[in-house]
Design a protein around this motif. Structure first.
Motif, PDB file in Angstrom:
ATOM      1  N   LEU A  87      37.085  19.428  40.092  1.00 41.88           N
ATOM      2  CA  LEU A  87      37.819  19.495  38.828  1.00 41.88           C
ATOM      3  C   LEU A  87      37.573  20.824  38.120  1.00 41.88           C
ATOM      4  CD1 LEU A  87      37.281  15.873  37.442  1.00 41.88           C
ATOM      5  CD2 LEU A  87      39.399  16.853  38.341  1.00 41.88           C
ATOM      6  N   ALA A  88      36.338  21.310  38.185  1.00 43.74           N
ATOM      7  CA  ALA A  88      36.038  22.600  37.556  1.00 43.74           C
ATOM      8  C   ALA A  88      36.843  23.724  38.203  1.00 43.74           C
ATOM      9  CB  ALA A  88      34.542  22.879  37.646  1.00 43.74           C
ATOM     10  N   MET A  89      36.968  23.682  39.526  1.00 45.41           N
ATOM     11  CA  MET A  89      37.764  24.692  40.219  1.00 45.41           C
ATOM     12  C   MET A  89      39.237  24.584  39.836  1.00 45.41           C
ATOM     13  SD  MET A  89      35.995  24.556  44.009  1.00 45.41           S
ATOM     14  CE  MET A  89      37.205  25.703  44.662  1.00 45.41           C
ATOM     15  N   GLU A  90      39.740  23.354  39.707  1.00 45.37           N
ATOM     16  CA  GLU A  90      41.136  23.171  39.311  1.00 45.37           C
ATOM     17  C   GLU A  90      41.378  23.679  37.889  1.00 45.37           C
ATOM     18  OE1 GLU A  90      41.974  19.052  39.845  1.00 45.37           O
ATOM     19  OE2 GLU A  90      41.967  19.154  42.032  1.00 45.37           O
ATOM     20  N   ILE A  91      40.414  23.420  37.003  1.00 42.13           N
ATOM     21  CA  ILE A  91      40.533  23.912  35.625  1.00 42.13           C
ATOM     22  C   ILE A  91      40.548  25.436  35.593  1.00 42.13           C
ATOM     23  CG2 ILE A  91      39.343  24.031  33.403  1.00 42.13           C
ATOM     24  CD1 ILE A  91      38.386  21.164  33.904  1.00 42.13           C
ATOM     25  N   ASP A  92      39.677  26.059  36.373  1.00 37.51           N
ATOM     26  CA  ASP A  92      39.650  27.528  36.438  1.00 37.51           C
ATOM     27  C   ASP A  92      40.985  28.070  36.931  1.00 37.51           C
ATOM     28  OD1 ASP A  92      37.070  27.491  35.544  1.00 37.51           O
ATOM     29  OD2 ASP A  92      36.163  27.659  37.528  1.00 37.51           O
ATOM     30  N   THR A  93      41.571  27.398  37.927  1.00 41.65           N
ATOM     31  CA  THR A  93      42.858  27.856  38.459  1.00 41.65           C
ATOM     32  C   THR A  93      43.960  27.750  37.408  1.00 41.65           C
ATOM     33  OG1 THR A  93      42.218  27.124  40.683  1.00 41.65           O
ATOM     34  CG2 THR A  93      44.562  27.488  40.282  1.00 41.65           C
ATOM     35  N   VAL A  94      43.982  26.621  36.691  1.00 39.84           N
ATOM     36  CA  VAL A  94      45.001  26.430  35.647  1.00 39.84           C
ATOM     37  C   VAL A  94      44.819  27.445  34.523  1.00 39.84           C
ATOM     38  CG1 VAL A  94      45.843  24.829  33.895  1.00 39.84           C
ATOM     39  CG2 VAL A  94      45.330  23.993  36.178  1.00 39.84           C
ATOM     40  N   GLU A  95      43.574  27.683  34.112  1.00 39.78           N
ATOM     41  CA  GLU A  95      43.321  28.645  33.048  1.00 39.78           C
ATOM     42  C   GLU A  95      43.732  30.051  33.469  1.00 39.78           C
ATOM     43  OE1 GLU A  95      39.237  28.184  32.105  1.00 39.78           O
ATOM     44  OE2 GLU A  95      39.553  26.459  30.763  1.00 39.78           O
ATOM     45  N   ALA A  96      43.451  30.413  34.716  1.00 38.83           N
ATOM     46  CA  ALA A  96      43.849  31.737  35.210  1.00 38.83           C
ATOM     47  C   ALA A  96      45.373  31.867  35.215  1.00 38.83           C
ATOM     48  CB  ALA A  96      43.285  31.965  36.616  1.00 38.83           C
ATOM     49  N   TYR A  97      46.075  30.816  35.624  1.00 39.40           N
ATOM     50  CA  TYR A  97      47.542  30.841  35.643  1.00 39.40           C
ATOM     51  C   TYR A  97      48.092  30.930  34.218  1.00 39.40           C
ATOM     52  CZ  TYR A  97      52.356  29.422  36.586  1.00 39.40           C
ATOM     53  OH  TYR A  97      53.723  29.369  36.651  1.00 39.40           O
ATOM     54  N   THR A  98      47.459  30.220  33.293  1.00 36.72           N
ATOM     55  CA  THR A  98      47.913  30.266  31.896  1.00 36.72           C
ATOM     56  C   THR A  98      47.751  31.660  31.316  1.00 36.72           C
ATOM     57  OG1 THR A  98      47.274  27.942  31.615  1.00 36.72           O
ATOM     58  CG2 THR A  98      47.580  29.252  29.615  1.00 36.72           C
ATOM     59  N   ARG A  99      46.631  32.312  31.619  1.00 36.65           N
ATOM     60  CA  ARG A  99      46.436  33.677  31.123  1.00 36.65           C
ATOM     61  C   ARG A  99      47.494  34.623  31.683  1.00 36.65           C
ATOM     62  NH1 ARG A  99      40.964  32.287  32.008  1.00 36.65           N
ATOM     63  NH2 ARG A  99      40.987  33.341  34.021  1.00 36.65           N
ATOM     64  N   LYS A 100      47.839  34.445  32.934  1.00 39.41           N
ATOM     65  CA  LYS A 100      48.874  35.290  33.529  1.00 39.41           C
ATOM     66  C   LYS A 100      50.234  35.028  32.890  1.00 39.41           C
ATOM     67  CE  LYS A 100      46.530  35.790  37.973  1.00 39.41           C
ATOM     68  NZ  LYS A 100      46.559  35.501  39.424  1.00 39.41           N
ATOM     69  N   MET A 101      50.529  33.757  32.592  1.00 35.99           N
ATOM     70  CA  MET A 101      51.784  33.433  31.922  1.00 35.99           C
ATOM     71  C   MET A 101      51.840  34.030  30.522  1.00 35.99           C
ATOM     72  SD  MET A 101      53.770  31.647  33.934  1.00 35.99           S
ATOM     73  CE  MET A 101      54.866  30.758  32.828  1.00 35.99           C
ATOM     74  N   GLN A 102      50.671  34.279  29.929  1.00 35.63           N
ATOM     75  CA  GLN A 102      50.600  34.894  28.614  1.00 35.63           C
ATOM     76  C   GLN A 102      50.539  36.413  28.684  1.00 35.63           C
ATOM     77  OE1 GLN A 102      47.124  33.002  26.964  1.00 35.63           O
ATOM     78  NE2 GLN A 102      48.248  31.146  26.372  1.00 35.63           N
ATOM     79  N   GLY A 103      50.649  36.963  29.897  1.00 38.38           N
ATOM     80  CA  GLY A 103      50.644  38.414  30.056  1.00 38.38           C
ATOM     81  C   GLY A 103      49.265  39.013  30.166  1.00 38.38           C
ATOM     82  N   GLU A 104      48.249  38.204  30.468  1.00 39.37           N
ATOM     83  CA  GLU A 104      46.884  38.694  30.587  1.00 39.37           C
ATOM     84  C   GLU A 104      46.430  38.660  32.052  1.00 39.37           C
ATOM     85  OE1 GLU A 104      44.549  36.222  28.129  1.00 39.37           O
ATOM     86  OE2 GLU A 104      45.661  36.656  26.279  1.00 39.37           O
ATOM     87  N   ASP A 105      45.450  39.499  32.349  1.00 33.46           N
ATOM     88  CA  ASP A 105      44.840  39.534  33.695  1.00 33.46           C
ATOM     89  C   ASP A 105      45.900  39.707  34.789  1.00 33.46           C
ATOM     90  OD1 ASP A 105      42.505  39.092  32.340  1.00 33.46           O
ATOM     91  OD2 ASP A 105      42.437  36.940  32.789  1.00 33.46           O
ATOM     92  N   LEU A 106      46.814  40.636  34.587  1.00 32.77           N
ATOM     93  CA  LEU A 106      47.885  40.864  35.567  1.00 32.77           C
ATOM     94  C   LEU A 106      47.542  41.966  36.565  1.00 32.77           C
ATOM     95  CD1 LEU A 106      50.985  40.704  33.175  1.00 32.77           C
ATOM     96  CD2 LEU A 106      50.024  38.878  34.585  1.00 32.77           C
ATOM     97  N   GLU A 107      46.385  42.609  36.380  1.00 28.93           N
ATOM     98  CA  GLU A 107      46.054  43.742  37.259  1.00 28.93           C
ATOM     99  C   GLU A 107      45.904  43.320  38.710  1.00 28.93           C
ATOM    100  OE1 GLU A 107      44.545  42.927  34.550  1.00 28.93           O
ATOM    101  OE2 GLU A 107      44.984  44.540  33.116  1.00 28.93           O
ATOM    102  N   SER A 108      45.411  42.106  38.942  1.00 30.70           N
ATOM    103  CA  SER A 108      45.155  41.643  40.310  1.00 30.70           C
ATOM    104  C   SER A 108      46.393  41.027  40.967  1.00 30.70           C
ATOM    105  CB  SER A 108      44.026  40.611  40.315  1.00 30.70           C
ATOM    106  OG  SER A 108      44.371  39.486  39.516  1.00 30.70           O
ATOM    107  N   CYS A 109      47.495  40.920  40.223  1.00 27.60           N
ATOM    108  CA  CYS A 109      48.707  40.285  40.765  1.00 27.60           C
ATOM    109  C   CYS A 109      49.466  41.251  41.659  1.00 27.60           C
ATOM    110  CB  CYS A 109      49.613  39.809  39.631  1.00 27.60           C
ATOM    111  SG  CYS A 109      48.910  38.487  38.635  1.00 27.60           S
TER     112      CYS A 109
END
Length: 216
Positions: free
Chosen positions: A112-134
């Motif tokens: 569950l912790a890994m799934e939460i991290d994945t969702v949070e990372a996707y949410t940040r990308k949808m908000q325009g953050e942490d796009l350097e690694s995309c």
């Protein structure tokens, strides 16, 4: 007269035929007793294996470290391996149910912790953050998803606004009808014998309810 006779130097005969077993202090007597008892023990092990068709293994180390053994199977090592395998499968060596449950819960929590991290990372990308690694493809996918989400938001927004307009129109109709009734009552109170004027219809009142959605 009661008598107490020493038995092989290692104990005394007590009442009722019971024998008190304790270490033989005399070294010579202890060695003689060991030799006799060892032979008897090996003989009993052999008889047990023959009479009962049992697999028997007996290991004996003398006080001086000499090794004696008996094995009914062709190989003593096979019997020892069988014992080790059996002891590992016994309930005493199995993990308790509570421990297994706790490990399952811990594993589930990690998942569950890994799934939460994945969702949070996707949410940040949808908000325009942490796009350097995309990668370019990931950025295209995010852009398409955002456009799809924006279109869906606009549709729901328009529906909400239309529902609000209909609600306001209904409230407007009720208020106009109530206002017309109050005007008729007021007219009747001031001039009871006068002919009633044309009833006021709420449709005669022009109210601008035009609503423009989006940019002009």
């Amino acid at each position: 007269m009661e008598a107490a006779a020493a038995t092989e130097g290692g104990g005394q005969q007590r009442r009722g035929g019971r024998r008190e077993v304790r270490r033989i202090e005399d070294a010579t007597s202890r060695q003689v007793t060991f030799s006799k008892r060892r032979k008897g023990l090996l003989k009993k092990a052999s008889e047990l294996s023959v009479l009962c068709d049992a697999e028997v293994a007996l290991l004996v180390f003398s006080p001086r470290g000499r090794f004696f053994h008996f094995a009914s199977a062709p190989s003593l090592e096979e019997t020892i391996d069988r014992y080790i395998s059996h002891s590992q499968e016994t309930p005493a060596n199995k993990k308790p149910k509570e421990l297994i449950t706790a490990q399952n819960m811990e594993s589930r929590a990690e998942t569950l912790a890994m799934e939460i991290d994945t969702v949070e990372a996707y949410t940040r990308k949808m908000q325009g953050e942490d796009l350097e690694s995309c990668s370019l493809q990931e950025l295209n996918d995010l852009e398409m998803q955002l456009e799809k989400s924006l279109s869906s938001i606009r549709v729901h927004k328009q529906k909400k606004m239309m529902d609000k307009i209909l609600q306001l129109q209904q409230q407007e109709k009720i208020l106009l009808e109530q206002n017309a009734q109050l005007l008729r009552k007021q007219q009747a109170q001031h001039d009871p014998g006068a002919a009633p004027e044309r009833e006021l219809n709420y449709q005669d009142i022009d109210v601008d309810t035009e609503l423009v959605i989006g940019r002009r």
